[in-house]
Design an enzyme around this catalytic site. Structure first.
Site, PDB file in Angstrom:
ATOM      1  N   ASP A   1      -7.528   6.458   6.026  1.00 58.24           N
ATOM      2  CA  ASP A   1      -7.246   5.069   6.389  1.00 58.24           C
ATOM      3  C   ASP A   1      -6.566   5.099   7.756  1.00 58.24           C
ATOM      4  OD1 ASP A   1      -6.152   2.542   6.761  1.00 58.24           O
ATOM      5  OD2 ASP A   1      -5.364   2.369   4.729  1.00 58.24           O
TER       6      ASP A   1
ATOM      7  N   CYS B   1      -6.098  12.339  -1.008  1.00 59.13           N
ATOM      8  CA  CYS B   1      -6.815  12.081   0.242  1.00 59.13           C
ATOM      9  C   CYS B   1      -6.607  13.249   1.201  1.00 59.13           C
ATOM     10  CB  CYS B   1      -6.336  10.780   0.878  1.00 59.13           C
ATOM     11  SG  CYS B   1      -6.690   9.318  -0.106  1.00 59.13           S
TER      12      CYS B   1
ATOM     13  N   HIS C   1     -11.902   5.997   8.713  1.00 53.60           N
ATOM     14  CA  HIS C   1     -12.363   4.614   8.649  1.00 53.60           C
ATOM     15  C   HIS C   1     -11.256   3.605   8.942  1.00 53.60           C
ATOM     16  CE1 HIS C   1     -11.214   5.923   4.515  1.00 53.60           C
ATOM     17  NE2 HIS C   1     -10.521   4.788   4.548  1.00 53.60           N
TER      18      HIS C   1
ATOM     19  N   ARG D   1      -9.899  14.174   3.307  1.00 52.80           N
ATOM     20  CA  ARG D   1     -11.244  13.709   2.956  1.00 52.80           C
ATOM     21  C   ARG D   1     -11.429  12.228   3.258  1.00 52.80           C
ATOM     22  NH1 ARG D   1     -11.358  10.324  -1.332  1.00 52.80           N
ATOM     23  NH2 ARG D   1      -9.453  10.271  -2.552  1.00 52.80           N
ATOM     24  N   SER D   2     -10.371  11.435   3.027  1.00 51.79           N
ATOM     25  CA  SER D   2     -10.436   9.981   3.190  1.00 51.79           C
ATOM     26  C   SER D   2      -9.269   9.548   4.062  1.00 51.79           C
ATOM     27  CB  SER D   2     -10.371   9.297   1.823  1.00 51.79           C
ATOM     28  OG  SER D   2     -10.392   7.886   1.961  1.00 51.79           O
TER      29      SER D   2
ATOM     30  N   ARG E   1      -4.937  35.421   5.948  1.00 57.44           N
ATOM     31  CA  ARG E   1      -5.807  34.266   6.188  1.00 57.44           C
ATOM     32  C   ARG E   1      -5.986  33.408   4.930  1.00 57.44           C
ATOM     33  NH1 ARG E   1      -8.491  38.501   9.150  1.00 57.44           N
ATOM     34  NH2 ARG E   1      -9.914  38.865   7.404  1.00 57.44           N
TER      35      ARG E   1
ATOM     36  N   ALA F   1      -5.467  -1.369   0.909  1.00 60.67           N
ATOM     37  CA  ALA F   1      -6.537  -1.493  -0.093  1.00 60.67           C
ATOM     38  C   ALA F   1      -6.265  -0.488  -1.209  1.00 60.67           C
ATOM     39  CB  ALA F   1      -7.889  -1.221   0.543  1.00 60.67           C
TER      40      ALA F   1
ATOM     41  N   ARG G   1     -15.041   1.558  -3.014  1.00 61.09           N
ATOM     42  CA  ARG G   1     -14.517   1.168  -4.323  1.00 61.09           C
ATOM     43  C   ARG G   1     -13.509   0.020  -4.268  1.00 61.09           C
ATOM     44  NH1 ARG G   1      -9.382   2.536  -4.842  1.00 61.09           N
ATOM     45  NH2 ARG G   1      -8.573   4.031  -3.331  1.00 61.09           N
TER      46      ARG G   1
END
Length: 288
Positions: free
Chosen positions: A193, A170, A231, A190-191, A150, A287, A25
């Site tokens: 950098d 993120c 990434h 999840r994402s 748990r 970004a 994106r």
């Protein structure tokens, strides 16, 4: 080489050598892999990476801001700089660009409003019947009174409110685990950098784990970092090459004020890195 820098550098090298290129994106392509994990022992040293300087004040101020339950970027600036917002009109934080993004401005209620981001979900999750859930208070209560549970979970991913956030989380899901008098944490992000964000995220959740351990009368255990889309942005390739060629230094130790018995007691002055040796910062654009 210390274990923290080695785990991080090895993953950078793996992504550069084996990752796949794809668009996203932001308009800046990434090279990444899907599904990996790093583990950091918090019992002695603190995983503030040494091959470039970590902005620990930014890490600490953001975590304290989360723990306040705030979604106000200008409140983050107040914590970071120690001044009222009226004196900080020209001062930025790591969240300023998100607060000012064109896609978000029409939704913001006031200047600096980021919506129902991390801290709001941590301290003020809204159930379907309108009941408010303070996840941090519940986690502390469970760790103290039912440490074998748990279900000691912290989540910022609220599908019903993603459109009310300037940036969907993120680092979105963490589980805490108690054994042998030690508190450990596993984060799912999840994402990721890898160059700009991940060193910051490692330090943030390691710090949160150590703070929770102290207020619950435990010792820190492990921080396990599970990464989804890990990434490197193409415009960070040169910086990554510089970083992985640097010789790692000895990790620092974390000092927490022992007088802080409640999670709300901590201030910027109560959290310090001792003997933090590091290489120079490496600048790179984020970004958005």
């Amino acid at each position: 080489m210390n274990a923290a820098d080695k785990a991080y550098n090895d993953l950078l090298i793996q992504i550069m050598n084996e990752g796949e290129d794809k668009s996203n994106r932001t308009g800046i392509d990434t090279r990444g892999i899907f599904g990996c994990q790093m583990r950091f022992d918090l019992s002695e040293k603190f995983p503030a990476l040494t091959t470039k300087k970590l902005a620990m004040k930014s890490v600490t101020s953001e975590l304290l801001w989360f723990l306040e339950g705030s979604g106000d970027e200008r409140r983050l600036a107040e914590i970071l700089y120690g001044k009222p917002r009226e004196e900080l009109t020209d001062k930025k934080t790591i969240w300023t660009a998100n607060a000012q993004a064109d896609y978000w401005k029409p939704k913001a209620k006031f200047d600096g409003d980021l919506g129902r981001v991390y801290g709001v979900q941590w301290r003020d999750w809204t159930a379907p019947d309108g009941t408010k859930v303070d996840q941090i208070a519940d986690i502390i209560n469970t760790i103290k009174n039912n440490p074998g549970d748990r279900r000691i979970i912290l989540t910022a991913w609220n599908p019903g409110e993603l459109d009310k956030m300037a940036l969907p989380p993120c680092h979105c899901f963490a589980q805490f685990y108690v054994v042998n008098g030690k508190l450990s944490c596993q984060l799912y992000q999840r994402s990721c950098d890898m160059f700009l964000g991940v060193p910051f995220n490692i330090a943030s959740y390691a710090l949160l784990t150590c703070m929770l351990a102290q207020v619950c009368g435990l010792k820190p255990g492990d921080f396990v970092h599970t990464l989804g889309d890990a990434h490197i942005y193409h415009n960070h390739f040169d910086q990554v090459k510089i970083q992985v060629e640097r010789e790692p230094l000895e990790l620092p130790t974390l000092w927490l004020n022992p007088e802080c018995k409640n999670i709300e007691d901590f201030t910027m002055d109560d959290i310090k890195l001792e003997n933090y040796q590091h290489h120079d910062p490496i600048k790179a654009d984020m970004a958005v």
